[in-house]
Design a protein around this motif. Structure first.
Motif, short mmCIF file in Angstrom:
data_model
loop_
_atom_site.label_atom_id
_atom_site.label_comp_id
_atom_site.label_asym_id
_atom_site.label_seq_id
_atom_site.Cartn_x
_atom_site.Cartn_y
_atom_site.Cartn_z
N LYS A 1 -6.41 2.18 -1.48
CA LYS A 1 -5.08 1.67 -1.23
C LYS A 1 -4.06 2.47 -2.03
CE LYS A 1 -6.94 -3.01 -0.67
NZ LYS A 1 -6.83 -4.44 -1.10
N LEU A 2 -2.96 2.83 -1.37
CA LEU A 2 -1.89 3.58 -2.02
C LEU A 2 -0.70 2.67 -2.26
CD1 LEU A 2 -3.72 5.85 -0.96
CD2 LEU A 2 -1.67 7.13 -0.36
N PHE A 3 -0.25 2.59 -3.51
CA PHE A 3 0.87 1.74 -3.89
C PHE A 3 2.03 2.59 -4.41
CE2 PHE A 3 -2.64 -1.22 -4.07
CZ PHE A 3 -2.10 -2.43 -3.63
N LEU A 4 3.24 2.19 -4.02
CA LEU A 4 4.43 2.82 -4.57
C LEU A 4 4.65 2.30 -5.99
CD1 LEU A 4 6.99 4.56 -4.17
CD2 LEU A 4 8.11 2.50 -3.31
N VAL A 5 4.79 3.20 -6.95
CA VAL A 5 5.06 2.82 -8.34
C VAL A 5 6.40 3.44 -8.73
CG1 VAL A 5 4.30 3.03 -10.74
CG2 VAL A 5 2.62 2.63 -8.94
N ARG A 6 7.37 2.58 -9.05
CA ARG A 6 8.72 3.04 -9.39
C ARG A 6 8.83 3.26 -10.89
NH1 ARG A 6 12.32 1.66 -5.00
NH2 ARG A 6 11.23 0.46 -3.39
N VAL B 1 4.59 -1.83 -10.10
CA VAL B 1 3.81 -1.55 -8.89
C VAL B 1 4.46 -2.26 -7.71
CG1 VAL B 1 1.55 -1.75 -7.79
CG2 VAL B 1 1.71 -1.32 -10.26
N GLY B 2 4.82 -1.49 -6.70
CA GLY B 2 5.50 -2.04 -5.53
C GLY B 2 4.57 -2.26 -4.36
N GLU B 3 5.07 -1.99 -3.16
CA GLU B 3 4.33 -2.31 -1.96
C GLU B 3 3.17 -1.35 -1.70
OE1 GLU B 3 6.30 -0.86 1.90
OE2 GLU B 3 7.99 -1.17 0.53
N CYS B 4 2.22 -1.84 -0.93
CA CYS B 4 1.10 -1.00 -0.50
C CYS B 4 1.60 -0.14 0.66
CB CYS B 4 -0.07 -1.86 -0.06
SG CYS B 4 -1.52 -0.92 0.49
N LEU B 5 1.52 1.18 0.49
CA LEU B 5 2.04 2.11 1.50
C LEU B 5 1.02 2.40 2.60
CD1 LEU B 5 3.73 4.73 -0.86
CD2 LEU B 5 4.85 2.90 0.42
N GLY B 6 -0.25 2.30 2.28
CA GLY B 6 -1.27 2.62 3.26
C GLY B 6 -2.67 2.35 2.73
N MET B 7 -3.62 2.29 3.65
CA MET B 7 -5.02 2.03 3.29
C MET B 7 -5.91 3.02 4.04
SD MET B 7 -4.90 -2.14 3.50
CE MET B 7 -6.62 -2.35 3.01
N TRP B 8 -6.88 3.57 3.31
CA TRP B 8 -7.84 4.50 3.88
C TRP B 8 -9.24 3.92 3.74
CZ3 TRP B 8 -6.72 9.60 5.72
CH2 TRP B 8 -5.37 9.93 5.67
N TRP B 9 -10.10 4.18 4.74
CA TRP B 9 -11.41 3.57 4.79
C TRP B 9 -12.51 4.62 4.93
CZ3 TRP B 9 -11.77 -1.76 4.30
CH2 TRP B 9 -10.58 -2.47 4.45
#
Length: 214
Positions: free
Chosen positions: A158-163, A126-134
């Protein structure tokens, strides 16, 4: 950029600004199925009432979703789950009370995309958080920002990049489909994929894609 207005020149360092995502061909991965998982068959009113009850008991609802890419036809594809041949979702789900974002996302990915949560294939990068929605209140749609006048939002996604590694087994419940959808088809296609998924290509625009041949 050149001064003649016709040709743009980008240096190599600028091209790599924001990082690189290694993407492996879809053919590198194995796909199988397992017993169907639970699915809530509820109306919008039922879902709203359930959200209100959960909020009263636990407070802000936090969901974590995975952005997972593969290569097909020399183009980046996003892995999506489809429910009942109509609803598209990013792999992930709601956190348990007190659970961290990373642990919760790994648990959800193992539950929906692996043999079981305790299998030996549950390691997810699990990598960085790409964005957040509310979600400001129970009835409205998700916003890609938190309005300053909203002091008690009801949901955060929360959206996370998963490699992915070079190979993996994906084992999906029988009542779900795992699809690889091209980014060009998803981009701004709100009607089909909703605002969160259709916004993923823009979130990925800061990355360069490195397609690795099998």
């Amino acid at each position: 950029m050149s001064s003649n207005g016709n040709v743009s020149e980008i240096s190599g360092s600028d091209q790599n600004h924001g990082g690189v995502i290694d993407i492996y061909p879809l053919s590198c991965y194995y796909f199988g199925s397992k017993e169907a998982g639970p699915f809530k068959d509820e109306t919008l009113a039922d879902r709203t009432q359930r959200m209100k009850s959960n909020y009263a008991a636990y407070g802000l609802r936090t969901c974590v979703n995975a952005v997972i890419l593969v290569e097909l036809f020399n183009h980046p594809h996003l892995l999506l789950l489809q429910v009942r041949n109509s609803i598209f979702k990013l792999p992930g789900g709601r956190l348990r009370p007190g659970e961290s974002d990373i642990d919760g996302l790994r648990r959800k990915l193992s539950r929906k995309l692996s043999v079981n949560e305790s299998s030996g294939e549950t390691e997810w990068e699990v990598g960085e958080c790409l964005g957040m929605w509310w979600r400001p209140d129970f009835e409205t749609l998700l916003y890609p920002y938190l309005p300053p006048n909203v002091k008690k939002p009801k949901e955060c996604t929360k959206l996370f990049l998963v490699r992915l590694p070079v190979s993996r087994r994906f084992i999906v419940p029988k009542n779900l489909k795992l699809l690889a959808v091209p980014l060009c088809q998803i981009h701004e296609n709100h009607k089909t994929y909703g605002p969160v998924i259709s916004g993923v290509p823009q979130l990925l625009s800061k990355f360069s894609f490195n397609i690795i041949e099998s």
